[in-house]
Design a protein around this motif. Structure first.
Motif, PDB file in Angstrom:
ATOM      1  N   TYR A  43       0.862  -1.167   0.000  1.00  9.87           N
ATOM      2  CA  TYR A  43       0.000   0.000   0.000  1.00  9.87           C
ATOM      3  C   TYR A  43       0.907   1.229   0.000  1.00  9.87           C
ATOM      4  CZ  TYR A  43      -4.159  -2.759   1.240  1.00  9.87           C
ATOM      5  OH  TYR A  43      -5.214  -3.636   1.231  1.00  9.87           O
ATOM      6  N   ARG A  44       0.316   2.370  -0.261  1.00  8.47           N
ATOM      7  CA  ARG A  44       1.068   3.613  -0.125  1.00  8.47           C
ATOM      8  C   ARG A  44       0.157   4.721   0.382  1.00  8.47           C
ATOM      9  NH1 ARG A  44       2.309   5.024  -6.538  1.00  8.47           N
ATOM     10  NH2 ARG A  44       0.173   5.610  -7.129  1.00  8.47           N
ATOM     11  N   GLN A  45       0.802   5.673   1.035  1.00 10.44           N
ATOM     12  CA  GLN A  45       0.055   6.822   1.537  1.00 10.44           C
ATOM     13  C   GLN A  45       0.876   8.074   1.284  1.00 10.44           C
ATOM     14  OE1 GLN A  45      -1.331   6.519   5.600  1.00 10.44           O
ATOM     15  NE2 GLN A  45      -2.881   8.091   5.225  1.00 10.44           N
ATOM     16  N   ALA A  46       0.328   8.926   0.449  1.00  8.48           N
ATOM     17  CA  ALA A  46       0.966  10.201   0.145  1.00  8.48           C
ATOM     18  C   ALA A  46       0.481  11.248   1.141  1.00  8.48           C
ATOM     19  CB  ALA A  46       0.626  10.623  -1.279  1.00  8.48           C
ATOM     20  N   ASP A  95       4.132   9.192  -7.538  1.00 11.90           N
ATOM     21  CA  ASP A  95       4.415   7.951  -6.810  1.00 11.90           C
ATOM     22  C   ASP A  95       5.056   8.229  -5.456  1.00 11.90           C
ATOM     23  OD1 ASP A  95       5.429   6.555  -9.954  1.00 11.90           O
ATOM     24  OD2 ASP A  95       3.529   6.189  -8.891  1.00 11.90           O
ATOM     25  N   THR A  96       5.404   9.465  -5.187  1.00  9.91           N
ATOM     26  CA  THR A  96       5.984   9.813  -3.894  1.00  9.91           C
ATOM     27  C   THR A  96       5.000   9.500  -2.780  1.00  9.91           C
ATOM     28  OG1 THR A  96       7.413  11.553  -4.785  1.00  9.91           O
ATOM     29  CG2 THR A  96       6.798  11.711  -2.455  1.00  9.91           C
ATOM     30  N   ALA A  97       5.435   8.681  -1.835  1.00  8.21           N
ATOM     31  CA  ALA A  97       4.562   8.255  -0.741  1.00  8.21           C
ATOM     32  C   ALA A  97       5.353   7.381   0.226  1.00  8.21           C
ATOM     33  CB  ALA A  97       3.368   7.473  -1.286  1.00  8.21           C
ATOM     34  N   VAL A  98       4.737   7.109   1.337  1.00  7.79           N
ATOM     35  CA  VAL A  98       5.237   6.059   2.222  1.00  7.79           C
ATOM     36  C   VAL A  98       4.630   4.748   1.741  1.00  7.79           C
ATOM     37  CG1 VAL A  98       5.258   5.151   4.562  1.00  7.79           C
ATOM     38  CG2 VAL A  98       5.497   7.618   4.181  1.00  7.79           C
ATOM     39  N   TYR A  99       5.461   3.796   1.455  1.00  4.34           N
ATOM     40  CA  TYR A  99       5.016   2.487   0.971  1.00  4.34           C
ATOM     41  C   TYR A  99       5.012   1.520   2.154  1.00  4.34           C
ATOM     42  CZ  TYR A  99       5.063   4.075  -3.818  1.00  4.34           C
ATOM     43  OH  TYR A  99       4.765   4.732  -4.987  1.00  4.34           O
ATOM     44  N   ILE A 100       3.887   0.854   2.310  1.00  2.11           N
ATOM     45  CA  ILE A 100       3.642   0.046   3.501  1.00  2.11           C
ATOM     46  C   ILE A 100       3.347  -1.385   3.100  1.00  2.11           C
ATOM     47  CG2 ILE A 100       2.266  -0.146   5.605  1.00  2.11           C
ATOM     48  CD1 ILE A 100       1.438   2.892   4.859  1.00  2.11           C
ATOM     49  N   CYS A 101       4.037  -2.308   3.721  1.00  2.00           N
ATOM     50  CA  CYS A 101       3.848  -3.731   3.439  1.00  2.00           C
ATOM     51  C   CYS A 101       2.676  -4.266   4.256  1.00  2.00           C
ATOM     52  CB  CYS A 101       5.128  -4.471   3.789  1.00  2.00           C
ATOM     53  SG  CYS A 101       5.113  -6.232   3.437  1.00  2.00           S
ATOM     54  N   ASN A 102       1.940  -5.183   3.649  1.00  2.00           N
ATOM     55  CA  ASN A 102       0.768  -5.788   4.285  1.00  2.00           C
ATOM     56  C   ASN A 102       0.811  -7.297   4.085  1.00  2.00           C
ATOM     57  OD1 ASN A 102      -2.015  -6.993   3.320  1.00  2.00           O
ATOM     58  ND2 ASN A 102      -2.522  -5.492   4.901  1.00  2.00           N
ATOM     59  N   ALA A 103       0.363  -8.028   5.059  1.00  2.00           N
ATOM     60  CA  ALA A 103       0.274  -9.487   4.938  1.00  2.00           C
ATOM     61  C   ALA A 103      -1.055  -9.946   5.510  1.00  2.00           C
ATOM     62  CB  ALA A 103       1.432 -10.155   5.670  1.00  2.00           C
ATOM     63  N   ALA A 104      -1.648 -10.922   4.850  1.00  2.00           N
ATOM     64  CA  ALA A 104      -2.958 -11.419   5.265  1.00  2.00           C
ATOM     65  C   ALA A 104      -3.028 -12.931   5.072  1.00  2.00           C
ATOM     66  CB  ALA A 104      -4.044 -10.714   4.444  1.00  2.00           C
ATOM     67  N   PHE A 112      -1.597  -7.924   9.048  1.00  2.00           N
ATOM     68  CA  PHE A 112      -0.327  -7.435   9.570  1.00  2.00           C
ATOM     69  C   PHE A 112       0.159  -6.277   8.705  1.00  2.00           C
ATOM     70  CE2 PHE A 112      -0.154 -10.833  12.440  1.00  2.00           C
ATOM     71  CZ  PHE A 112      -0.440 -12.028  11.784  1.00  2.00           C
ATOM     72  N   TRP A 113       0.797  -5.300   9.335  1.00  2.00           N
ATOM     73  CA  TRP A 113       1.285  -4.113   8.628  1.00  2.00           C
ATOM     74  C   TRP A 113       2.716  -3.791   9.033  1.00  2.00           C
ATOM     75  CZ3 TRP A 113      -1.647  -1.806   4.920  1.00  2.00           C
ATOM     76  CH2 TRP A 113      -3.012  -2.110   4.909  1.00  2.00           C
ATOM     77  N   GLY A 114       3.490  -3.340   8.061  1.00  2.00           N
ATOM     78  CA  GLY A 114       4.808  -2.818   8.354  1.00  2.00           C
ATOM     79  C   GLY A 114       4.721  -1.354   8.743  1.00  2.00           C
ATOM     80  N   ASN A 115       5.878  -0.786   9.069  1.00  2.00           N
ATOM     81  CA  ASN A 115       5.919   0.624   9.462  1.00  2.00           C
ATOM     82  C   ASN A 115       6.004   1.557   8.263  1.00  2.00           C
ATOM     83  OD1 ASN A 115       5.801   0.123  12.224  1.00  2.00           O
ATOM     84  ND2 ASN A 115       8.007  -0.232  12.335  1.00  2.00           N
ATOM     85  N   GLY A 116       6.386   1.027   7.131  1.00  2.00           N
ATOM     86  CA  GLY A 116       6.455   1.851   5.928  1.00  2.00           C
ATOM     87  C   GLY A 116       7.860   2.324   5.620  1.00  2.00           C
ATOM     88  N   THR A 117       8.080   2.596   4.343  1.00  2.00           N
ATOM     89  CA  THR A 117       9.355   3.148   3.884  1.00  2.00           C
ATOM     90  C   THR A 117       9.044   4.274   2.895  1.00  2.00           C
ATOM     91  OG1 THR A 117      11.509   2.634   2.904  1.00  2.00           O
ATOM     92  CG2 THR A 117       9.612   1.446   2.011  1.00  2.00           C
ATOM     93  N   LEU A 118       9.745   5.375   3.026  1.00  2.00           N
ATOM     94  CA  LEU A 118       9.451   6.554   2.224  1.00  2.00           C
ATOM     95  C   LEU A 118      10.133   6.463   0.863  1.00  2.00           C
ATOM     96  CD1 LEU A 118       8.239   9.399   1.940  1.00  2.00           C
ATOM     97  CD2 LEU A 118      10.331  10.283   3.002  1.00  2.00           C
ATOM     98  N   VAL A 119       9.343   6.675  -0.164  1.00  2.00           N
ATOM     99  CA  VAL A 119       9.853   6.752  -1.534  1.00  2.00           C
ATOM    100  C   VAL A 119       9.586   8.168  -2.033  1.00  2.00           C
ATOM    101  CG1 VAL A 119       9.599   5.920  -3.895  1.00  2.00           C
ATOM    102  CG2 VAL A 119       9.496   4.308  -1.968  1.00  2.00           C
ATOM    103  N   THR A 120      10.636   8.842  -2.426  1.00  2.00           N
ATOM    104  CA  THR A 120      10.506  10.217  -2.903  1.00  2.00           C
ATOM    105  C   THR A 120      11.020  10.301  -4.328  1.00  2.00           C
ATOM    106  OG1 THR A 120      10.843  11.077  -0.670  1.00  2.00           O
ATOM    107  CG2 THR A 120      11.075  12.635  -2.486  1.00  2.00           C
ATOM    108  N   ILE A 121      10.182  10.829  -5.203  1.00  3.58           N
ATOM    109  CA  ILE A 121      10.564  10.987  -6.605  1.00  3.58           C
ATOM    110  C   ILE A 121      10.872  12.466  -6.833  1.00  3.58           C
ATOM    111  CG2 ILE A 121       9.965  10.443  -8.988  1.00  3.58           C
ATOM    112  CD1 ILE A 121       9.842   8.089  -6.933  1.00  3.58           C
ATOM    113  N   SER A 122      12.076  12.742  -7.249  1.00  2.00           N
ATOM    114  CA  SER A 122      12.469  14.131  -7.488  1.00  2.00           C
ATOM    115  C   SER A 122      12.288  14.480  -8.962  1.00  2.00           C
ATOM    116  CB  SER A 122      13.925  14.333  -7.088  1.00  2.00           C
ATOM    117  OG  SER A 122      14.769  13.560  -7.907  1.00  2.00           O
ATOM    118  N   PRO A 123      12.064  15.774  -9.241  1.00  2.00           N
ATOM    119  CA  PRO A 123      11.838  16.203 -10.636  1.00  2.00           C
ATOM    120  C   PRO A 123      13.046  15.897 -11.517  1.00  2.00           C
ATOM    121  CG  PRO A 123      11.197  17.911  -9.092  1.00  2.00           C
ATOM    122  CD  PRO A 123      11.907  16.852  -8.294  1.00  2.00           C
TER     123      PRO A 123
END
Length: 123
Positions: A43-46, A95-104, A112-123
């Motif tokens: 998942y991701r959350q911007a 696409d810049t967002a915190v990307y979060i892993c999920n398991a079911a 289950f959820w991870g803490n997330g990892t930040l992905v930043t896309i620069s111009p």
């Protein structure tokens, strides 16, 4: 206690590529829950936006993607190791967002959820 740990993330230029990884692990007492995991997802959350599904992999062999990433992102994984990967190509600023892993599934229907990892896309 089941933990999802994400690897990867960081800064990349528009049009670039990045690969994220996530692994499920836990104590001996969590092994039963881990063995039951049959799907993992990203998942991701911007900033200022709701969390959204990016891609889900069912270890039985199917996957699905958000329309916004189809053709650019590929999800893969290892059902035995309970690992999931997300290869992201042709990255865009949106696409810049915190990307979060999920398991079911998790116990009592709570994933289950991870803490997330930040992905930043620069111009």
């Amino acid at each position: 206690q089941v933990q999802l740990v994400e690897y990867g993330g960081g800064l990349v230029q528009t049009g670039g590529s990045m690969k994220l990884s996530c692994a499920a692990s836990g104590s001996d007492s969590a092994s039963g829950y881990i063995s039951k995991i049959n799907a993992m997802a990203w998942y991701r959350q911007a900033p200022g936006k709701q969390r959204e599904l990016v891609a889900r992999l069912y270890f039985a062999g199917s996957s699905n993607y958000a329309d916004s990433v189809k053709g650019r992102f590929t999800i893969s994984g290892d059902g035995a190791k309970k690992m999931v990967y997300l290869q992201m190509n042709n990255l865009k600023s949106e696409d810049t967002a915190v990307y979060i892993c999920n398991a079911a599934p998790g116990p009592l229907g709570v994933d289950f959820w991870g803490n997330g990892t930040l992905v930043t896309i620069s111009p």
